[in-house]
Design a protein around this motif. Structure first.
Motif, PDB file in Angstrom:
ATOM      1  N   LEU A  69     -45.564  62.426  16.661  1.00 58.22           N
ATOM      2  CA  LEU A  69     -45.597  63.796  16.167  1.00 58.22           C
ATOM      3  C   LEU A  69     -46.326  63.820  14.825  1.00 58.22           C
ATOM      4  O   LEU A  69     -46.045  63.008  13.947  1.00 58.22           O
ATOM      5  CB  LEU A  69     -44.168  64.325  15.995  1.00 58.22           C
ATOM      6  N   TYR A  70     -47.278  64.752  14.685  1.00 56.61           N
ATOM      7  CA  TYR A  70     -48.081  64.840  13.477  1.00 56.61           C
ATOM      8  C   TYR A  70     -47.986  66.248  12.892  1.00 56.61           C
ATOM      9  O   TYR A  70     -47.783  67.223  13.617  1.00 56.61           O
ATOM     10  CB  TYR A  70     -49.549  64.515  13.766  1.00 56.61           C
ATOM     11  N   GLN A  71     -48.179  66.325  11.569  1.00 53.32           N
ATOM     12  CA  GLN A  71     -48.219  67.595  10.868  1.00 53.32           C
ATOM     13  C   GLN A  71     -49.543  67.713  10.115  1.00 53.32           C
ATOM     14  O   GLN A  71     -49.963  66.777   9.425  1.00 53.32           O
ATOM     15  CB  GLN A  71     -47.065  67.726   9.874  1.00 53.32           C
ATOM     16  N   LYS A  72     -50.182  68.861  10.245  1.00 51.17           N
ATOM     17  CA  LYS A  72     -51.449  69.115   9.586  1.00 51.17           C
ATOM     18  C   LYS A  72     -51.270  70.260   8.597  1.00 51.17           C
ATOM     19  O   LYS A  72     -50.886  71.364   8.981  1.00 51.17           O
ATOM     20  CB  LYS A  72     -52.527  69.471  10.618  1.00 51.17           C
ATOM     21  N   ASP A  73     -51.535  69.991   7.301  1.00 49.68           N
ATOM     22  CA  ASP A  73     -51.329  71.020   6.279  1.00 49.68           C
ATOM     23  C   ASP A  73     -52.563  71.911   6.146  1.00 49.68           C
ATOM     24  O   ASP A  73     -53.562  71.740   6.851  1.00 49.68           O
ATOM     25  CB  ASP A  73     -50.947  70.387   4.937  1.00 49.68           C
ATOM     26  N   ARG A  79     -50.353  63.948   8.537  1.00 51.14           N
ATOM     27  CA  ARG A  79     -49.367  62.886   8.321  1.00 51.14           C
ATOM     28  C   ARG A  79     -48.468  62.776   9.539  1.00 51.14           C
ATOM     29  O   ARG A  79     -48.224  63.759  10.252  1.00 51.14           O
ATOM     30  CB  ARG A  79     -48.522  63.177   7.081  1.00 51.14           C
ATOM     31  N   GLU A  80     -48.004  61.570   9.799  1.00 56.46           N
ATOM     32  CA  GLU A  80     -47.111  61.330  10.936  1.00 56.46           C
ATOM     33  C   GLU A  80     -45.688  61.715  10.561  1.00 56.46           C
ATOM     34  O   GLU A  80     -45.212  61.389   9.472  1.00 56.46           O
ATOM     35  CB  GLU A  80     -47.175  59.869  11.361  1.00 56.46           C
ATOM     36  N   VAL A  81     -45.015  62.399  11.482  1.00 61.15           N
ATOM     37  CA  VAL A  81     -43.639  62.851  11.269  1.00 61.15           C
ATOM     38  C   VAL A  81     -42.734  62.060  12.209  1.00 61.15           C
ATOM     39  O   VAL A  81     -42.995  61.977  13.416  1.00 61.15           O
ATOM     40  CB  VAL A  81     -43.498  64.360  11.546  1.00 61.15           C
ATOM     41  N   ARG A  82     -41.688  61.513  11.658  1.00 59.85           N
ATOM     42  CA  ARG A  82     -40.733  60.757  12.480  1.00 59.85           C
ATOM     43  C   ARG A  82     -39.383  61.469  12.447  1.00 59.85           C
ATOM     44  O   ARG A  82     -38.805  61.668  11.381  1.00 59.85           O
ATOM     45  CB  ARG A  82     -40.586  59.320  11.969  1.00 59.85           C
TER      46      ARG A  82
END
Length: 420
Positions: A69-73, A79-82
């Motif tokens: 799971l990734y987040q893009k600002d 950044r990778e989200v765990r």
């Protein structure tokens, strides 16, 4: 003379004469089964070696790849989200199946059933577990509006909303129903299955051909019964090898052997055709794939993974997360088997400075060594991006990037003043 008192008598339409299209399809399938037409099922299809091999190859490959799971600002930084969801999809689903078993079952249903379905156990906003549901227990109750489509998912009569399930559907046009490989290719899969059953019949009969007897004279009932019993033993027991015929009686063959029918050649051809149905080159199954075959197989896996990623974005993200969060498979694992290609890719990444030594070591599951320098050019100038220090091994000189830039600006300014 028949006179109807209220005018012309209307034709009576009975309820049992109205045929529902879905009921008509079911009755046709039942009629085909009763008449002996070979109706393929998932269980029958999996008995075909080529089908089983293709499913195992695709499902086994995808089940090895971690999905992250990734987040893009707003600035475009990723950044990778765990969180618990990534653990459920990659390790323990919270169900009786492991993550690897979960993906294998989902992909098998994707190709051979109504689609892959999994119930999302989410009491609130936190996903507690993901439960695979066999597609044979799934029924779809949809509305009749072709534009604003909606449906419910029924599991053993209990109704659920679509957002309560993670689902991947093959060749769907309504987002509700899926078309399996057998729906599109009944003939080739049915022929391959019939070849197996015919070969089984030959083995059970010891290779004896079918045929009929010719006799110049009429046989008595007892003689006919004795002859039938002898041939029955011959075809049902491979150890029975002899039937004695009376004088003048001849056996006339009415079928060909497997060699005469070229069954072995046909099986190879049909196996290659079945591989095409799954988008897999025959060389991947036979064991001698070329580089082109491997690339084609990777593209096939990528297409399936794209379907899975889109479904995860739809079903396993909160509404507030959609647009900034997304799921993606770590596809670098697809090339882990070829060490030469992998190391050549790392070399390019290091030379072009979009990879560092410790990042490569992390991908290879090795401990970092703390080397934070990157090459600027000629393999002799090193830059530390955190401190801005520039080190030249040939001269053993350490300089600061800010100082270099300031000196460059000053020298440029002086040059302009002199020209003026």
């Amino acid at each position: 003379m028949n006179i109807w008192p209220f005018g012309k008598r209307k034709h009576e339409v009975r309820a049992d004469t109205i045929v529902n299209p879905s009921e008509q399809v079911e009755s046709d399938a039942l009629l085909s089964a009763l008449l002996g037409k070979n109706v393929m099922t998932k269980e029958k299809a999996l008995e075909i070696p080529a089908v089983q091999a293709c499913i195992n190859l695709i499902a086994g490959t995808i089940s090895l790849l971690p999905v992250n799971l990734y987040q893009k600002d707003k600035e475009g930084n990723v950044r990778e989200v765990r969180d618990r969801r990534t653990s459920l999809l990659n390790n323990d689903t919270g169900d009786t199946l492991t993550a690897s078993q979960f993906w294998r079952a989902i992909i098998e249903d994707y190709y051979l059933g109504k689609g892959g379905y999994a119930y999302i156990n989410k009491p609130g906003t936190e996903v507690e577990s993901i439960h695979y549901v066999d597609e044979t227990h799934i029924s779809i109750m949809k509305n009749t509006d072709p534009i604003f489509k909606d449906y419910d998912i029924l599991v053993q009569g209990k109704s659920y909303r679509p957002y309560q399930f993670f689902k991947i559907l093959r060749k769907t046009k309504d987002g509700m129903t899926s078309r399996s490989v057998m729906d599109d290719n009944q003939l080739i899969i049915g022929v391959s299955y019939s070849e197996l059953t015919y070969e089984q019949s030959l083995v059970q009969k010891g290779g004896n051909k079918k045929g009929f007897l010719k006799s110049p004279k009429k046989l008595t009932r007892d003689a006919m019964d004795a002859l039938k019993a002898a041939f029955r033993r011959l075809y049902s027991n491979a150890e029975e090898t002899v039937v004695v015929l009376n004088e003048g009686m001849e056996f006339q063959e009415s079928s060909n052997t497997s060699v005469e029918m070229q069954l072995n050649e046909n099986k190879k051809t049909n196996s290659a055709e079945i591989c095409k149905l799954f988008g897999i080159p025959d060389g991947m199954i036979s064991g001698n794939p070329t580089e082109k075959d491997i690339d084609c197989f990777i593209r096939t896996c990528t297409i399936v993974m794209s379907d899975i990623e889109c479904s995860l974005d739809r079903d396993l993200l909160l509404e507030s997360e959609k647009g900034t969060y997304y799921w993606s498979f770590d596809t670098k694992e697809l090339t882990r088997g070829n060490i030469k290609e992998r190391y050549e890719a790392y070399k390019i990444g290091l030379e072009k400075n979009f990879l560092q030594i410790d990042e490569v070591r992390e991908k290879e599951d090795l401990e970092p060594i703390g080397f934070k320098w990157i090459t600027l050019g000629l393999d002799s100038v090193l830059l530390n991006p955190e401190t801005g220090q520039v080190y030249t091994p040939n001269t053993n000189a350490v300089q600061n990037m800010d100082v270099i830039q300031t000196g460059f600006i000053d020298s440029t300014t002086k040059g302009k003043e002199q020209n003026e």
